[in-house]
Write a protein that holds these residues in place. Sequence first.
Motif, mmCIF file in Angstrom:
data_model
loop_
_atom_site.group_PDB
_atom_site.id
_atom_site.type_symbol
_atom_site.label_atom_id
_atom_site.label_comp_id
_atom_site.label_asym_id
_atom_site.label_seq_id
_atom_site.Cartn_x
_atom_site.Cartn_y
_atom_site.Cartn_z
ATOM 1 N N ALA A 129 -9.783 2.032 5.120
ATOM 2 C CA ALA A 129 -9.693 1.592 3.732
ATOM 3 C C ALA A 129 -11.064 1.163 3.206
ATOM 4 C CB ALA A 129 -8.690 0.449 3.603
ATOM 5 N N GLN A 130 -11.825 0.442 4.026
ATOM 6 C CA GLN A 130 -13.152 0.011 3.605
ATOM 7 C C GLN A 130 -14.076 1.206 3.393
ATOM 8 O OE1 GLN A 130 -13.939 -2.641 6.868
ATOM 9 N NE2 GLN A 130 -13.428 -4.457 5.659
ATOM 10 N N VAL A 142 -4.624 3.674 -3.515
ATOM 11 C CA VAL A 142 -4.490 4.436 -2.274
ATOM 12 C C VAL A 142 -4.139 3.430 -1.183
ATOM 13 C CG1 VAL A 142 -5.676 5.897 -0.602
ATOM 14 C CG2 VAL A 142 -6.179 6.143 -3.038
ATOM 15 N N TYR A 143 -3.125 3.757 -0.372
ATOM 16 C CA TYR A 143 -2.634 2.847 0.657
ATOM 17 C C TYR A 143 -2.971 3.369 2.051
ATOM 18 C CZ TYR A 143 0.007 0.798 -3.144
ATOM 19 O OH TYR A 143 0.357 0.191 -4.322
ATOM 20 N N PHE A 144 -3.298 2.446 2.943
ATOM 21 C CA PHE A 144 -3.572 2.749 4.341
ATOM 22 C C PHE A 144 -2.602 1.911 5.166
ATOM 23 C CE2 PHE A 144 -7.292 3.844 2.012
ATOM 24 C CZ PHE A 144 -7.781 4.974 2.632
ATOM 25 N N ASN A 202 -15.832 -1.593 -9.130
ATOM 26 C CA ASN A 202 -14.788 -0.766 -9.697
ATOM 27 C C ASN A 202 -13.668 -0.475 -8.705
ATOM 28 O OD1 ASN A 202 -13.813 0.374 -12.030
ATOM 29 N ND2 ASN A 202 -14.598 2.406 -11.570
ATOM 30 N N THR A 203 -13.703 -1.072 -7.520
ATOM 31 C CA THR A 203 -12.636 -0.921 -6.535
ATOM 32 C C THR A 203 -12.368 -2.273 -5.895
ATOM 33 O OG1 THR A 203 -14.172 -0.408 -4.758
ATOM 34 C CG2 THR A 203 -13.233 1.457 -5.950
ATOM 35 N N ALA A 204 -11.186 -2.421 -5.326
ATOM 36 C CA ALA A 204 -10.847 -3.653 -4.621
ATOM 37 C C ALA A 204 -9.965 -3.309 -3.436
ATOM 38 C CB ALA A 204 -10.110 -4.613 -5.547
ATOM 39 N N LEU A 205 -10.183 -3.983 -2.333
ATOM 40 C CA LEU A 205 -9.383 -3.786 -1.128
ATOM 41 C C LEU A 205 -8.488 -5.004 -0.976
ATOM 42 C CD1 LEU A 205 -8.793 -2.213 1.482
ATOM 43 C CD2 LEU A 205 -10.650 -3.495 2.543
ATOM 44 N N PHE A 240 -3.047 -1.700 3.724
ATOM 45 C CA PHE A 240 -4.181 -2.098 2.903
ATOM 46 C C PHE A 240 -4.170 -1.223 1.665
ATOM 47 C CE2 PHE A 240 -5.510 -3.371 7.148
ATOM 48 C CZ PHE A 240 -5.957 -4.653 6.906
ATOM 49 N N GLU A 241 -4.412 -1.829 0.520
ATOM 50 C CA GLU A 241 -4.408 -1.110 -0.751
ATOM 51 C C GLU A 241 -5.826 -1.092 -1.312
ATOM 52 O OE1 GLU A 241 -2.448 -1.496 -5.223
ATOM 53 O OE2 GLU A 241 -2.362 -3.185 -3.839
ATOM 54 N N VAL A 242 -6.292 0.097 -1.687
ATOM 55 C CA VAL A 242 -7.560 0.221 -2.403
ATOM 56 C C VAL A 242 -7.190 0.407 -3.864
ATOM 57 C CG1 VAL A 242 -9.696 1.509 -2.689
ATOM 58 C CG2 VAL A 242 -8.715 1.244 -0.409
#
Length: 104
Positions: free
Chosen positions: A94-95, A68-70, A41-44, A57-59
Motif C-alpha cells: 500500500a505504501q 484502492v484496498y490492500f 494527494n493520497t492518504a494511507l 489498508f486503504e489508499v
Amino acid sequence: MSRIPVKEYVKQIMQASKRDDAEAVELLLEEFGRKRSEESNTALREQIKAAIDCGSFEVRFSDGRKSVYFYWDDIPSRRLRPEQVDQETAKKQAQEFARKARTS
C-alpha cells in the motif's frame, strides 16, 4: 506546490509537549497529517478489523478517484484470495502504491 515546514511543526509540537498541553499536541499532529495528505494527494489508512489478525489498508485519493484496498490476513489458512498477504506485506504494498500514485 510548497512543502510543509516539518521543522516548524516539530518545534511547535515540542513546545506544546513541554507545556503538558496534550490537546495542542493532538491538534498540531492532526493538522500536520491533514496538510501532508493534501500535499501528497493520497492518504494511507488502516481499516477497522472485523476479525482477529485480519484487515485491510486503504489508499485514498483527494481528487475523487476510487480508493484502492490492500487486504491482509495473518493466519494463512484463512486467506481466501491469492492477493491476500500478511499485514506487513500489505502495508508495504500500500505504501509503495501510494508513493507511485503521488509521483504520477
